[in-house]
Design a protein around this motif. Structure first.
Motif, short mmCIF file in Angstrom:
data_model
loop_
_atom_site.label_atom_id
_atom_site.label_comp_id
_atom_site.label_asym_id
_atom_site.label_seq_id
_atom_site.Cartn_x
_atom_site.Cartn_y
_atom_site.Cartn_z
N LEU A 82 0.28 -1.57 -0.03
CA LEU A 82 -0.05 -0.16 0.51
C LEU A 82 0.61 0.85 -0.42
CD1 LEU A 82 -2.81 0.86 0.46
CD2 LEU A 82 -2.58 0.76 2.82
N LEU A 83 0.46 2.53 -1.15
CA LEU A 83 1.48 2.96 -0.68
C LEU A 83 0.44 4.80 -1.21
CD1 LEU A 83 3.96 4.87 -1.13
CD2 LEU A 83 2.87 4.39 -3.93
N CYS A 84 0.28 5.47 -0.38
CA CYS A 84 -0.13 5.95 0.28
C CYS A 84 0.23 8.02 -0.37
CB CYS A 84 -0.94 6.69 1.72
SG CYS A 84 -1.89 7.45 2.01
N VAL A 85 -0.34 8.66 -0.97
CA VAL A 85 0.42 10.02 -0.90
C VAL A 85 -1.06 10.88 -0.99
CG1 VAL A 85 0.54 11.42 -3.58
CG2 VAL A 85 1.37 9.01 -3.36
N GLU A 86 -0.33 12.12 -0.29
CA GLU A 86 -1.50 13.04 0.38
C GLU A 86 -1.19 14.15 -0.34
OE1 GLU A 86 -2.21 13.93 4.64
OE2 GLU A 86 -2.53 11.25 4.28
N ILE A 87 -2.21 15.19 -1.22
CA ILE A 87 -1.40 16.49 -1.89
C ILE A 87 -2.51 17.19 -1.26
CG2 ILE A 87 -1.50 17.67 -4.31
CD1 ILE A 87 -0.79 14.69 -5.59
N THR A 88 -1.72 18.77 -0.24
CA THR A 88 -2.88 19.51 0.08
C THR A 88 -2.04 20.95 -0.86
OG1 THR A 88 -2.65 18.40 1.94
CG2 THR A 88 -2.90 20.70 1.96
N ASP A 89 -3.42 21.51 -0.93
CA ASP A 89 -3.37 22.94 -1.71
C ASP A 89 -3.91 23.61 -0.76
OD1 ASP A 89 -3.20 24.60 -3.49
OD2 ASP A 89 -3.68 24.09 -5.26
N LYS A 90 -3.06 24.95 -0.47
CA LYS A 90 -3.64 25.67 0.59
C LYS A 90 -4.26 26.77 -0.63
CE LYS A 90 -2.60 24.65 3.67
NZ LYS A 90 -2.43 24.66 5.75
N GLY A 91 -4.16 26.96 -1.71
CA GLY A 91 -4.98 27.84 -2.83
C GLY A 91 -4.22 29.06 -1.95
N ILE A 92 -5.05 29.75 -3.27
CA ILE A 92 -4.71 31.63 -3.13
C ILE A 92 -5.38 32.58 -1.66
CG2 ILE A 92 -3.75 30.89 -5.72
CD1 ILE A 92 -6.56 32.69 -6.27
N ASP A 93 -5.44 33.14 -1.95
CA ASP A 93 -6.15 34.46 -0.90
C ASP A 93 -7.24 34.58 -1.75
OD1 ASP A 93 -7.04 37.21 -0.52
OD2 ASP A 93 -5.94 36.45 1.09
N PRO A 94 -8.41 33.93 -0.17
CA PRO A 94 -9.49 33.79 -0.62
C PRO A 94 -10.49 34.96 -1.45
CG PRO A 94 -10.11 33.12 1.74
CD PRO A 94 -8.37 33.80 1.03
N ALA A 95 -9.94 36.44 -1.72
CA ALA A 95 -9.88 37.77 -2.16
C ALA A 95 -9.58 37.69 -3.27
CB ALA A 95 -9.66 39.32 -1.75
N LEU A 96 -8.67 37.11 -3.93
CA LEU A 96 -8.29 36.82 -4.94
C LEU A 96 -8.98 35.93 -5.66
CD1 LEU A 96 -5.84 38.05 -6.80
CD2 LEU A 96 -4.35 36.18 -6.08
N GLY A 132 -11.14 28.09 10.36
CA GLY A 132 -12.05 27.80 11.97
C GLY A 132 -13.32 28.61 11.28
N SER A 133 -13.60 29.73 10.92
CA SER A 133 -14.60 30.61 10.26
C SER A 133 -16.05 29.81 9.18
CB SER A 133 -14.58 31.87 10.12
OG SER A 133 -13.95 32.51 10.62
N ASN A 134 -15.05 28.13 8.94
CA ASN A 134 -15.85 27.56 7.87
C ASN A 134 -15.80 28.14 6.24
OD1 ASN A 134 -17.13 24.97 7.57
ND2 ASN A 134 -19.14 26.19 7.67
N ASN A 135 -14.46 29.12 6.14
CA ASN A 135 -14.15 29.41 4.88
C ASN A 135 -13.52 28.53 3.79
OD1 ASN A 135 -15.72 32.15 5.31
ND2 ASN A 135 -13.52 32.88 7.01
N SER A 136 -13.16 28.58 3.15
CA SER A 136 -12.67 27.72 2.09
C SER A 136 -10.91 27.55 2.79
CB SER A 136 -12.64 27.48 0.55
OG SER A 136 -11.85 27.11 -0.18
N ALA A 137 -10.17 26.69 2.48
CA ALA A 137 -8.62 26.60 3.17
C ALA A 137 -7.78 25.81 2.52
CB ALA A 137 -8.55 26.27 5.29
N GLY A 138 -8.24 24.84 0.77
CA GLY A 138 -7.89 24.75 0.52
C GLY A 138 -8.07 23.33 -0.08
N THR A 139 -7.38 22.25 -0.90
CA THR A 139 -8.11 20.66 -0.86
C THR A 139 -7.04 19.98 -0.29
OG1 THR A 139 -9.66 22.29 -2.90
CG2 THR A 139 -8.48 19.69 -2.30
N MET A 140 -7.68 19.11 -0.60
CA MET A 140 -6.71 18.28 -0.09
C MET A 140 -6.31 16.33 -0.55
SD MET A 140 -5.47 15.25 3.70
CE MET A 140 -4.85 16.86 4.09
N ILE A 141 -6.00 16.44 -1.31
CA ILE A 141 -6.23 15.11 -2.37
C ILE A 141 -5.42 13.80 -1.53
CG2 ILE A 141 -6.15 13.62 -4.02
CD1 ILE A 141 -6.46 16.74 -5.49
N ILE A 142 -6.45 12.43 -1.26
CA ILE A 142 -5.31 11.15 -0.21
C ILE A 142 -5.29 10.41 -1.90
CG2 ILE A 142 -4.79 9.42 0.58
CD1 ILE A 142 -7.18 11.81 2.88
N ILE A 143 -5.23 9.71 -2.35
CA ILE A 143 -4.63 8.85 -3.51
C ILE A 143 -4.07 7.42 -3.15
CG2 ILE A 143 -3.72 8.05 -5.95
CD1 ILE A 143 -3.54 11.42 -6.72
#
Length: 93
Positions: free
Chosen positions: A23-37, A82-93
């Motif tokens: 089993l191989l696990c890859v986690e990619i976390t993208d914190k994204g860009i500033d929500p205003a942008l 903590g304010s339930n705003n988008s903070a990015g995406t995590m992909i687990i493969i």
């Protein structure tokens, strides 16, 4: 093994682990860009593009499964702050 890459306007973290021999696990976390942008980028094109990219990725994984006779699972998690705003995406493969 992990790698952390900071690109202008974004933040990408990749972690690779082997929980067991087969089993191989890859986690990619993208914190994204500033929500205003990000608000300036929202458009129907962006939504269609993301859907297309997800479809293509899914097809690639299915093809890999068939060629190598393996079973690959993916999980996509929308990260929130903590304010339930988008903070990015995590992909687990």
């Amino acid at each position: 093994m992990s790698a952390h890459v900071q690109i202008q306007g974004g933040n990408l973290k990749t972690e690779v682990s082997q929980p067991s021999e087969n089993l191989l696990c890859v986690e990619i976390t993208d914190k994204g860009i500033d929500p205003a942008l990000a608000a300036g980028y929202k458009s129907k094109f962006a939504v269609r593009q993301k859907s297309f990219e997800m479809k293509m990725t899914s097809e690639r994984i299915q093809t890999t499964n068939q060629i190598y006779l393996v079973e690959t699972d993916t999980e996509i998690i929308d990260l929130k702050d903590g304010s339930n705003n988008s903070a990015g995406t995590m992909i687990i493969i």
